[in-house]
Design a protein around this motif. Structure first.
Motif, PDB file in Angstrom:
ATOM      1  N   TYR A 144       0.831  -1.207   0.000  1.00 67.55           N
ATOM      2  CA  TYR A 144       0.000   0.000   0.000  1.00 67.55           C
ATOM      3  C   TYR A 144       0.868   1.261   0.000  1.00 67.55           C
ATOM      4  CZ  TYR A 144      -3.301   3.545   1.560  1.00 67.55           C
ATOM      5  OH  TYR A 144      -4.057   4.684   1.655  1.00 67.55           O
ATOM      6  N   THR A 145       1.902   1.286   0.842  1.00 72.12           N
ATOM      7  CA  THR A 145       2.744   2.485   0.910  1.00 72.12           C
ATOM      8  C   THR A 145       3.526   2.687  -0.387  1.00 72.12           C
ATOM      9  OG1 THR A 145       4.574   1.271   1.971  1.00 72.12           O
ATOM     10  CG2 THR A 145       2.979   2.362   3.416  1.00 72.12           C
ATOM     11  N   GLU A 146       3.936   1.606  -1.019  1.00 71.11           N
ATOM     12  CA  GLU A 146       4.637   1.727  -2.302  1.00 71.11           C
ATOM     13  C   GLU A 146       3.699   2.239  -3.394  1.00 71.11           C
ATOM     14  OE1 GLU A 146       8.157  -1.639  -1.977  1.00 71.11           O
ATOM     15  OE2 GLU A 146       6.200  -2.226  -2.787  1.00 71.11           O
ATOM     16  N   GLU A 147       2.459   1.734  -3.349  1.00 66.75           N
ATOM     17  CA  GLU A 147       1.488   2.110  -4.375  1.00 66.75           C
ATOM     18  C   GLU A 147       0.993   3.543  -4.194  1.00 66.75           C
ATOM     19  OE1 GLU A 147      -3.128   0.982  -4.935  1.00 66.75           O
ATOM     20  OE2 GLU A 147      -1.767  -0.737  -4.995  1.00 66.75           O
ATOM     21  N   LYS A 148       0.677   3.933  -2.947  1.00 68.71           N
ATOM     22  CA  LYS A 148       0.057   5.236  -2.695  1.00 68.71           C
ATOM     23  C   LYS A 148       1.077   6.352  -2.469  1.00 68.71           C
ATOM     24  CE  LYS A 148      -3.504   7.490   0.130  1.00 68.71           C
ATOM     25  NZ  LYS A 148      -4.272   7.972  -1.040  1.00 68.71           N
ATOM     26  N   PHE A 149       2.185   6.024  -1.774  1.00 68.77           N
ATOM     27  CA  PHE A 149       3.148   7.057  -1.391  1.00 68.77           C
ATOM     28  C   PHE A 149       4.492   6.923  -2.117  1.00 68.77           C
ATOM     29  CE2 PHE A 149       0.311   6.482   2.259  1.00 68.77           C
ATOM     30  CZ  PHE A 149      -0.120   7.782   2.464  1.00 68.77           C
ATOM     31  N   ASN A 150       4.637   5.859  -2.925  1.00 67.27           N
ATOM     32  CA  ASN A 150       5.908   5.601  -3.607  1.00 67.27           C
ATOM     33  C   ASN A 150       7.051   5.543  -2.601  1.00 67.27           C
ATOM     34  OD1 ASN A 150       7.500   5.061  -5.861  1.00 67.27           O
ATOM     35  ND2 ASN A 150       8.027   7.211  -6.164  1.00 67.27           N
ATOM     36  N   PHE A 151       6.790   4.844  -1.506  1.00 65.11           N
ATOM     37  CA  PHE A 151       7.738   4.807  -0.394  1.00 65.11           C
ATOM     38  C   PHE A 151       7.708   3.416   0.226  1.00 65.11           C
ATOM     39  CE2 PHE A 151       9.788   5.836   3.552  1.00 65.11           C
ATOM     40  CZ  PHE A 151      10.562   6.961   3.274  1.00 65.11           C
ATOM     41  N   SER A 152       8.898   2.881   0.532  1.00 61.77           N
ATOM     42  CA  SER A 152       8.978   1.572   1.188  1.00 61.77           C
ATOM     43  C   SER A 152       9.155   1.749   2.689  1.00 61.77           C
ATOM     44  CB  SER A 152      10.155   0.766   0.633  1.00 61.77           C
ATOM     45  OG  SER A 152       9.941   0.432  -0.721  1.00 61.77           O
ATOM     46  N   ILE A 153       8.592   0.838   3.448  1.00 60.06           N
ATOM     47  CA  ILE A 153       8.774   0.827   4.895  1.00 60.06           C
ATOM     48  C   ILE A 153       9.373  -0.520   5.300  1.00 60.06           C
ATOM     49  CG2 ILE A 153       6.907   2.455   5.381  1.00 60.06           C
ATOM     50  CD1 ILE A 153       5.117   0.110   6.076  1.00 60.06           C
ATOM     51  N   PRO A 154      10.049  -0.575   6.445  1.00 63.99           N
ATOM     52  CA  PRO A 154      10.648  -1.844   6.861  1.00 63.99           C
ATOM     53  C   PRO A 154       9.588  -2.917   7.125  1.00 63.99           C
ATOM     54  CG  PRO A 154      11.534   0.005   8.128  1.00 63.99           C
ATOM     55  CD  PRO A 154      10.356   0.523   7.373  1.00 63.99           C
ATOM     56  N   VAL A 155       9.921  -4.137   6.767  1.00 64.40           N
ATOM     57  CA  VAL A 155       9.068  -5.293   7.063  1.00 64.40           C
ATOM     58  C   VAL A 155       9.795  -6.139   8.103  1.00 64.40           C
ATOM     59  CG1 VAL A 155       7.920  -7.350   6.171  1.00 64.40           C
ATOM     60  CG2 VAL A 155       8.097  -5.299   4.731  1.00 64.40           C
ATOM     61  N   ILE A 156       9.250  -6.174   9.323  1.00 64.16           N
ATOM     62  CA  ILE A 156       9.829  -7.000  10.385  1.00 64.16           C
ATOM     63  C   ILE A 156       8.783  -8.005  10.834  1.00 64.16           C
ATOM     64  CG2 ILE A 156      10.862  -7.033  12.681  1.00 64.16           C
ATOM     65  CD1 ILE A 156      11.905  -4.290  12.256  1.00 64.16           C
ATOM     66  N   PRO A 157       9.001  -9.281  10.577  1.00 66.00           N
ATOM     67  CA  PRO A 157       8.000 -10.294  10.923  1.00 66.00           C
ATOM     68  C   PRO A 157       7.965 -10.538  12.429  1.00 66.00           C
ATOM     69  CG  PRO A 157       9.974 -11.354  10.120  1.00 66.00           C
ATOM     70  CD  PRO A 157      10.201  -9.876   9.972  1.00 66.00           C
ATOM     71  N   PRO A 158       6.939 -11.212  12.914  1.00 66.31           N
ATOM     72  CA  PRO A 158       6.845 -11.494  14.353  1.00 66.31           C
ATOM     73  C   PRO A 158       7.867 -12.541  14.787  1.00 66.31           C
ATOM     74  CG  PRO A 158       5.080 -12.597  13.186  1.00 66.31           C
ATOM     75  CD  PRO A 158       5.781 -11.741  12.171  1.00 66.31           C
ATOM     76  N   PRO A 159       8.337 -12.467  16.033  1.00 64.54           N
ATOM     77  CA  PRO A 159       9.304 -13.450  16.535  1.00 64.54           C
ATOM     78  C   PRO A 159       8.616 -14.745  16.948  1.00 64.54           C
ATOM     79  CG  PRO A 159       8.764 -11.900  18.258  1.00 64.54           C
ATOM     80  CD  PRO A 159       8.007 -11.448  17.037  1.00 64.54           C
ATOM     81  N   LEU A 160       9.344 -15.833  16.834  1.00 60.29           N
ATOM     82  CA  LEU A 160       8.790 -17.132  17.226  1.00 60.29           C
ATOM     83  C   LEU A 160       9.896 -17.996  17.793  1.00 60.29           C
ATOM     84  CD1 LEU A 160       6.094 -18.883  16.999  1.00 60.29           C
ATOM     85  CD2 LEU A 160       7.194 -19.926  15.013  1.00 60.29           C
ATOM     86  N   SER A 161       9.766 -18.386  19.037  1.00 60.87           N
ATOM     87  CA  SER A 161      10.722 -19.316  19.643  1.00 60.87           C
ATOM     88  C   SER A 161      10.362 -20.736  19.236  1.00 60.87           C
ATOM     89  CB  SER A 161      10.697 -19.203  21.172  1.00 60.87           C
ATOM     90  OG  SER A 161      11.252 -17.985  21.590  1.00 60.87           O
ATOM     91  N   GLN A 162      11.345 -21.460  18.724  1.00 56.12           N
ATOM     92  CA  GLN A 162      11.058 -22.833  18.311  1.00 56.12           C
ATOM     93  C   GLN A 162      10.870 -23.717  19.543  1.00 56.12           C
ATOM     94  OE1 GLN A 162      14.274 -23.800  15.546  1.00 56.12           O
ATOM     95  NE2 GLN A 162      12.895 -23.308  13.861  1.00 56.12           N
ATOM     96  N   THR A 163      10.046 -24.716  19.386  1.00 59.26           N
ATOM     97  CA  THR A 163       9.731 -25.617  20.495  1.00 59.26           C
ATOM     98  C   THR A 163      10.157 -27.035  20.161  1.00 59.26           C
ATOM     99  OG1 THR A 163       7.908 -26.587  21.765  1.00 59.26           O
ATOM    100  CG2 THR A 163       7.396 -25.886  19.534  1.00 59.26           C
ATOM    101  N   GLN A 164      10.355 -27.833  21.195  1.00 61.38           N
ATOM    102  CA  GLN A 164      10.728 -29.229  20.978  1.00 61.38           C
ATOM    103  C   GLN A 164       9.519 -30.099  20.644  1.00 61.38           C
ATOM    104  OE1 GLN A 164      10.602 -27.720  23.879  1.00 61.38           O
ATOM    105  NE2 GLN A 164      10.099 -29.093  25.586  1.00 61.38           N
ATOM    106  N   PHE A 165       8.314 -29.554  20.837  1.00 62.22           N
ATOM    107  CA  PHE A 165       7.101 -30.325  20.555  1.00 62.22           C
ATOM    108  C   PHE A 165       6.859 -30.399  19.047  1.00 62.22           C
ATOM    109  CE2 PHE A 165       6.515 -28.526  24.785  1.00 62.22           C
ATOM    110  CZ  PHE A 165       6.139 -29.647  25.513  1.00 62.22           C
ATOM    111  N   LYS A 166       6.390 -31.548  18.573  1.00 59.07           N
ATOM    112  CA  LYS A 166       6.094 -31.704  17.150  1.00 59.07           C
ATOM    113  C   LYS A 166       4.816 -32.510  16.973  1.00 59.07           C
ATOM    114  CE  LYS A 166       9.794 -29.469  16.111  1.00 59.07           C
ATOM    115  NZ  LYS A 166       9.656 -28.039  15.706  1.00 59.07           N
ATOM    116  N   ASN A 167       4.129 -32.243  15.863  1.00 57.41           N
ATOM    117  CA  ASN A 167       2.883 -32.942  15.531  1.00 57.41           C
ATOM    118  C   ASN A 167       3.120 -34.425  15.284  1.00 57.41           C
ATOM    119  OD1 ASN A 167       0.028 -33.029  14.686  1.00 57.41           O
ATOM    120  ND2 ASN A 167       0.852 -33.328  12.632  1.00 57.41           N
ATOM    121  N   GLY A 168       4.274 -34.755  14.690  1.00 55.95           N
ATOM    122  CA  GLY A 168       4.616 -36.146  14.414  1.00 55.95           C
ATOM    123  C   GLY A 168       4.037 -36.653  13.098  1.00 55.95           C
ATOM    124  N   ASN A 169       4.513 -37.816  12.668  1.00 57.86           N
ATOM    125  CA  ASN A 169       4.073 -38.400  11.404  1.00 57.86           C
ATOM    126  C   ASN A 169       2.935 -39.395  11.569  1.00 57.86           C
ATOM    127  OD1 ASN A 169       5.985 -37.025   9.757  1.00 57.86           O
ATOM    128  ND2 ASN A 169       7.586 -38.425  10.490  1.00 57.86           N
TER     129      ASN A 169
END
Length: 395
Positions: A144-169
């Motif tokens: 949206y900012t690139e399209e409307k304002f011709n300007f880029s903003i930083p993209v920082i995704p959310p943090p996620l701590s990996q876990t030892q739990f797994k769904n399994g096969n």
């Protein structure tokens, strides 16, 4: 020093609270000073204290009209999220640098263009960009900012701590899980998925729903689905967080989620179908599903059908996705692993520090939303709503 500001009196932990928790935990473990501005009994503060995580707690008083004031240095930064922008001028009376972390881009349009004079809202939006005070969690707002304002903003995704739990096969066919809070804009697409499942499988599927309010979720889905709801096998679970939730996720054929919940299930190695938010059931007619990672965006965990920008992904019917799962389950799970490489708390925190160092947006600037005759009217109106309406206009 960074302070996170997303106060809540509710009893549940949502996606933003999970993001703050991961950031504060990482900073504390790395001996970096970090602060949280919140109520003394907020669910986030309770979780941090129970986990014995060290942080500076700036306590917010329950009175909606008490000021938030605390000693700070010139380089300190307060990180806020979308729904706090409108409230900041009411409570924060010190002049401190601010960074706005966007987590749901339609909020700017469905919220601020209704609350404020549209001209004021757009002017302030561009002002945040100019002051390097706005970043986003996924590419939707960037587009949206690139399209409307011709300007880029930083993209920082959310943090996620990996876990030892797994769904399994050792998974059970047509056993499906969903994680998400009870919210109308989430429940509408969830109900559409259940209807699609019933159309394809009849009563021959099981859906486990992990949520914050079982009664709310059950009532809402029953109302949205109608006569076929009693024919579906749906189990509801509530109040589970962290390991108590992860250990429950075992043996699922696939999962369904959006946002942080999609990333959580991906880390548990559950194949994830994304759903997109909407309040309007009509917009889900002939809905196209996609796997997490099935996009040419850097990061996409669901968008809004109420305020679409574009659709840069290849979606398909539920029939097609079930067929793909049968043929390419390992590849679909692998897409999760590739995607999650970007979400380590350390990487995210380093990016956030760079943005915090760059912002020249100050708390005093947020008063610009209430300038002019219309702005003054909105200020008075929002003051009344905060006093009499309650949680929608919190802290």
């Amino acid at each position: 020093m960074i302070y996170f500001l997303h106060p809540s009196k509710d009893s549940s932990i949502g996606g933003i609270e999970s993001i703050i928790y991961e950031m504060v935990k990482y900073a504390s473990n790395s001996n970096v000073d970090i602060g949280v501005i919140d109520y003394i009994n907020s669910p986030l503060v309770k979780r941090l204290l129970c986990s014995k995580i060290e942080f500076k707690h700036v306590v917010i008083k329950s009175d909606l009209f008490d000021s938030i004031e605390f000693e700070h240095d010139d380089n300190d930064v307060v990180v806020i999220f979308n729904n706090s922008v409108k409230i900041l001028p009411f409570r924060v009376k010190i002049d401190i640098k601010v960074l706005v972390w966007d987590v749901y881009y339609p909020y700017w349009f469905s919220g601020y263009n209704k609350i404020f004079n549209k001209c004021n809202a757009n002017r302030f939006f561009s002002f945040m960009i100019e002051k390097d005070g706005l970043l986003t969690m996924d590419e939707h707002l960037l587009e949206y900012t690139e399209e409307k304002f011709n300007f880029s903003i930083p993209v920082i995704p959310p943090p996620l701590s990996q876990t030892q739990f797994k769904n399994g096969n050792d998974f059970q066919s047509r056993k499906i899980c969903y994680i998400g809070r009870c919210e109308k804009w989430k429940n509408v697409p969830l109900s559409n998925f259940i209807i699609d499942c019933y159309s394809k499988f009849g009563s021959n599927f099981v859906l486990d729903i992990f949520t914050d309010d079982m009664d709310c979720m059950k009532d809402d889905l029953e109302d949205l689905i109608g006569a076929n709801f009693p024919k579906c096998t749906i189990h509801f679970y509530s109040g589970l967080l962290g390991a108590s939730l992860f250990e429950k996720v075992k043996g699922y054929d696939f999962g369904l989620a959006m946002g942080m919940s999609a990333l959580t299930l991906a880390d548990l190695e559950v194949p994830i179908l994304l759903i997109d938010s909407t309040y309007d059931k009509k917009k889900l007619s002939d809905y196209k599903y996609r796997w997490l990672g099935e996009s040419d965006r850097k990061f996409d965990v669901g968008t809004s059908l109420d305020r679409p920008i574009n659709s840069r992904y290849v979606g398909g019917s539920l029939d097609l996705k079930i067929e793909e799962l049968a043929l390419s389950r390992a590849e679909i799970v692998e897409m999760n692993s590739v995607l999650l490489m970007r979400f380590s708390p350390g990487s995210v925190f380093k990016e956030l520090l760079i943005c915090a160092d760059s912002t020249v947006l100050y708390s005093r600037d947020f008063a610009k939303l209430y300038t002019g005759l219309r702005g003054a009217f909105n200020y008075v109106l929002l003051s009344l709503k905060r006093r009499f309406v309650g949680s929608a206009y919190h802290w």
